[in-house]
Design a protein around this motif. Structure first.
Motif, short mmCIF file in Angstrom:
data_model
loop_
_atom_site.label_atom_id
_atom_site.label_comp_id
_atom_site.label_asym_id
_atom_site.label_seq_id
_atom_site.Cartn_x
_atom_site.Cartn_y
_atom_site.Cartn_z
N LYS A 76 0.98 -1.53 0.04
CA LYS A 76 0.00 0.05 0.16
C LYS A 76 0.68 1.00 -0.36
O LYS A 76 1.57 1.27 0.37
CB LYS A 76 -1.16 0.28 1.82
N SER A 77 0.62 2.19 -0.16
CA SER A 77 0.67 3.63 -0.46
C SER A 77 1.00 4.14 1.22
O SER A 77 0.22 3.73 1.87
CB SER A 77 0.22 4.59 -1.40
N GLU A 78 1.56 4.90 1.24
CA GLU A 78 1.66 5.96 2.83
C GLU A 78 -0.25 5.96 3.03
O GLU A 78 -0.54 5.68 4.19
CB GLU A 78 2.71 6.99 2.72
N GLY A 79 -0.26 6.76 1.62
CA GLY A 79 -1.99 7.04 2.04
C GLY A 79 -2.59 6.49 2.57
O GLY A 79 -3.90 6.41 3.05
N TYR B 285 0.23 -4.68 3.16
CA TYR B 285 0.80 -5.38 1.86
C TYR B 285 -0.92 -5.96 2.06
O TYR B 285 -1.02 -5.88 2.85
CB TYR B 285 2.18 -6.76 1.75
N CYS B 286 -0.80 -6.04 0.33
CA CYS B 286 -2.15 -6.36 0.31
C CYS B 286 -2.92 -7.15 -0.94
O CYS B 286 -1.18 -7.41 -2.21
CB CYS B 286 -3.19 -4.93 0.24
N ILE B 287 -3.81 -7.82 -1.03
CA ILE B 287 -3.99 -8.57 -2.15
C ILE B 287 -5.46 -7.60 -2.74
O ILE B 287 -6.10 -7.63 -2.02
CB ILE B 287 -4.46 -10.45 -2.24
N GLU B 288 -5.38 -7.96 -4.07
CA GLU B 288 -6.43 -6.79 -4.46
C GLU B 288 -7.25 -7.25 -5.61
O GLU B 288 -6.97 -8.30 -7.14
CB GLU B 288 -5.74 -5.25 -5.00
N ARG C 69 -4.06 0.98 -5.82
CA ARG C 69 -4.63 -0.25 -4.57
C ARG C 69 -3.92 -0.89 -4.27
O ARG C 69 -3.39 -1.17 -3.13
CB ARG C 69 -5.35 -0.97 -5.81
N CYS C 70 -2.63 -0.75 -5.35
CA CYS C 70 -1.02 -1.29 -4.54
C CYS C 70 0.45 -0.92 -5.76
O CYS C 70 -0.70 -0.63 -6.66
CB CYS C 70 -1.19 -2.26 -3.96
N LYS D 294 8.57 3.00 -11.17
CA LYS D 294 7.86 1.92 -11.76
C LYS D 294 5.67 2.49 -11.89
O LYS D 294 5.98 3.17 -11.61
CB LYS D 294 7.83 1.10 -10.73
N ARG D 295 5.37 1.24 -12.52
CA ARG D 295 3.99 1.54 -12.34
C ARG D 295 3.40 1.48 -11.46
O ARG D 295 3.48 0.42 -10.14
CB ARG D 295 3.34 1.04 -13.58
N VAL D 296 1.99 2.19 -11.23
CA VAL D 296 1.67 1.29 -9.68
C VAL D 296 0.07 1.26 -10.49
O VAL D 296 -0.36 1.43 -11.28
CB VAL D 296 1.51 2.22 -8.76
#
Length: 505
Positions: A225-228, A238-241, A475-476, A497-499
């Motif tokens: 996840k981003s800081e926000g 960390y996450c699963i999207e 989202r991640c 990099k791309r997000v």
RNA sequence: CGGGGCGUAGCGCAGCCCGGUAGCGCGCCACGUUCGGGACGUGGAGGUCGUAGGUUCGAAUCCUGUCGCCCCGACCA
């Protein structure tokens, strides 16, 4: 005319018909949850009743996950529902994140209203010395307990999970996706080193991804996840999207590297092998009944639920087609053989021998409930030694020799599990778009939805501005994102990099 | 929590504007005929109109409060 008007016309509401996904996705979802007997609204604001059929699915999820947790060395425990306010305060960052949505217990007794017999009022003499917060998450109560459990590196690691309910006083709720009370599991681990805690965090993320893909049949993107967007009390989230059929993303699980944040807040220190005093490193990770929402929105269609066999409470439903009692008896004997053969292999088989409903009605009902495979046996089959096999995911039918059922149905169930995963994967890939300009970003977001892969300068300001303007969030940052020099689509600043962006649940 | 909509039989709705004591479809119960994709006929049961007040001779209908749900925003898993 609004769609709910059309829907509520007498003739469409005759049967348990669903609105279509294309006409009104939200309505489709809500109606499906209710009509498939998964859950309903309760008398308590924002809280749902999970009905037996829905709860059976959740139990299946629990069983699978619980085994995976045990296999990775974790043990279950249970901590209290209530958290003394002082404990809750101890971790300011985390507390602040949840403060706005906490239920608080202030009294411990009711009494008869002297003004109004038969009514109860809160006894003003029974006010608690210290208010109790109903846990929105259990870090506080758990870390205050871990303090008592940990003195030495020899006491580490602690690998505990709990299955529990939590309460977050949401303003706007939706069955399974966001309710005031929900069920989840929360793992809370304590480690002697940062590296070990990070390893645990990533391991559990992998467990979740594995579960999502192999049980929910749901492809997920693993990321950070981003800081926000991260959990306030964590160093890294960390996450699963996952991607839903309407092009909106859904966070299906999170795993947090807590660093020493909670150890410091609750003063949990240990003596290391070298004799030095240090704070403990922590993780926490969880998935909730929200996964039910993910399951529903990922696979189901306009005829109802589509359940992956690995989570279906009923794998095979058998519908007899008969006119007379005599016919039913004959069919029942055959069905007995088939179901025994299938049950022996661990499958759940339902013989729907009700004489109060016609076959067509039963077909529709079990389709609504997402049973992966349906067998129909009538007099014609009895003569030919056959059975009609219908699969829920594609709605294809075939006639099968009775003696092949015990061998072929397990294969078919496996095929269904794979097929719905593949279908979801294809869909997700189709709605994942690379864009390089903000104009293009907005266009894709509005016209196509889905995940949008784009360059971002890494600042919270840019993230917030994009969210403000488009409702899309990061989202991640995918773990497998390739290093790729580029410029932020919003600010033009350099990006490596791309997000993944998306509108999300 | 802001804006909009809605609470009438188990479910979905009509009636409300223009007050006169409640109706339709599905479901439910009984019987009969049906039964390979949501059957049909006949008869029957079921509602303090979300709730609390107010206006009125009289309120589902008008007014006020309150609770809940849905949609859109803000917030969040």
């Amino acid at each position: 005319m609004p769609f709910d008007r059309i829907l509520n016309n007498n003739y469409t509401s005759m049967a348990k018909e669903l609105p279509s996904r294309t006409e009104d996705y939200s309505l489709w979802y809500n109606e499906l949850v209710k009509k498939a007997d998964l859950a309903e609204h309760s008398d308590v604001r924002g809280c749902m009743v999970i009905k037996p059929y829905g709860y059976s699915i959740w139990e299946k999820m629990q069983q699978a996950l619980d085994k995976m947790f045990k296999d990775t060395g974790h043990t279950n425990a249970y901590f209290p529902l209530f958290v003394p306010k002082s404990l809750f305060e101890a971790e300011e960052q985390n507390a602040e994140g949840f403060a706005k949505e906490c239920a608080i217990v202030t009294h411990y007794r009711l009494k008869t209203d002297p003004q109004n017999k038969g009514k109860l009022i809160v006894d003003p003499d029974a006010q608690l010395e210290e208010e109790l917060v109903v846990r929105p998450t259990s870090e506080a109560i758990i870390w205050s307990t871990y303090k008592k459990w940990i003195q030495s590196y020899r006491d580490l690691p602690i690998l505990v999970n709990q299955w529990a309910n939590v309460v977050r006083w949401e303003m706007r709720t939706r069955l399974f996706l966001r309710t005031a009370e929900f069920l989840w599991q929360e793992g809370h681990t304590a480690h002697a080193t940062a590296a070990e805690a990070v390893k645990e965090t990533v391991q559990m993320l992998d467990v979740y991804a594995d579960f999502a893909e192999n049980f929910l049949a749901l492809p997920v993107v693993k990321g950070r996840k981003s800081e926000g967007e991260k959990f306030p009390g964590a160093i890294d989230t960390y996450c699963i999207e996952a991607m839903m059929q309407d092009g909106k993303a859904l966070q299906a699980g999170t795993s947090h590297f807590l660093g020493q944040n909670f150890a410091k807040a609750f003063n949990v220190q240990f003596t290391s092998r070298e004799g030095k005093l240090d704070y403990v490193w922590g993780t926490s990770w969880g998935v909730s009944t929200r996964l039910m929402g993910a399951l529903i929105m990922a696979h189901s269609d306009d005829d109802g639920l589509v359940l992956p066999p690995k989570l279906a409470p009923i794998h095979v439903v058998i519908v007899p087609i008969f006119k007379t009692e005599e016919e039913l008896t004959k069919i029942s004997d055959k069905v007995q053989e088939i179901s025994t053969a299938l049950r022996k292999q661990g499958y759940s088989v339902k013989f729907d021998n009700r004489d109060t409903h016609k076959p067509g009605f039963k077909f529709a009902e079990w389709e609504l409930k997402g049973v992966p495979v349906r067998l129909a046996i009538g007099p014609r089959d009895m003569e030919n030694g056959t059975v009609e096999v219908a699969r829920r995911d594609t709605k294809e039918k075939q006639v099968m020799k009775l003696d092949q059922v015990a061998v072929e149905i397990p294969k078919l169930l496996e095929d269904i599990q794979t097929n719905i995963y593949q279908r979801a994967l294809t869909f997700r890939n189709n709605v994942t778009t690379k864009v390089d300009t903000y104009e293009e970003f907005k266009k894709v977001l509005d016209e196509k939805g889905g995940f949008i892969s784009a360059h971002w300068d890494g600042t919270q300001e840019t993230e917030a501005a994009i969210k403000e303007e488009t409702k899309a969030t990061i989202r991640c940052i995918p773990l497998d994102a390739k290093e790729e020099a580029g410029t932020c689509m919003y600010s033009g600043k350099p990006s490596s990099k791309r997000v993944l962006f998306a509108r999300a649940y």
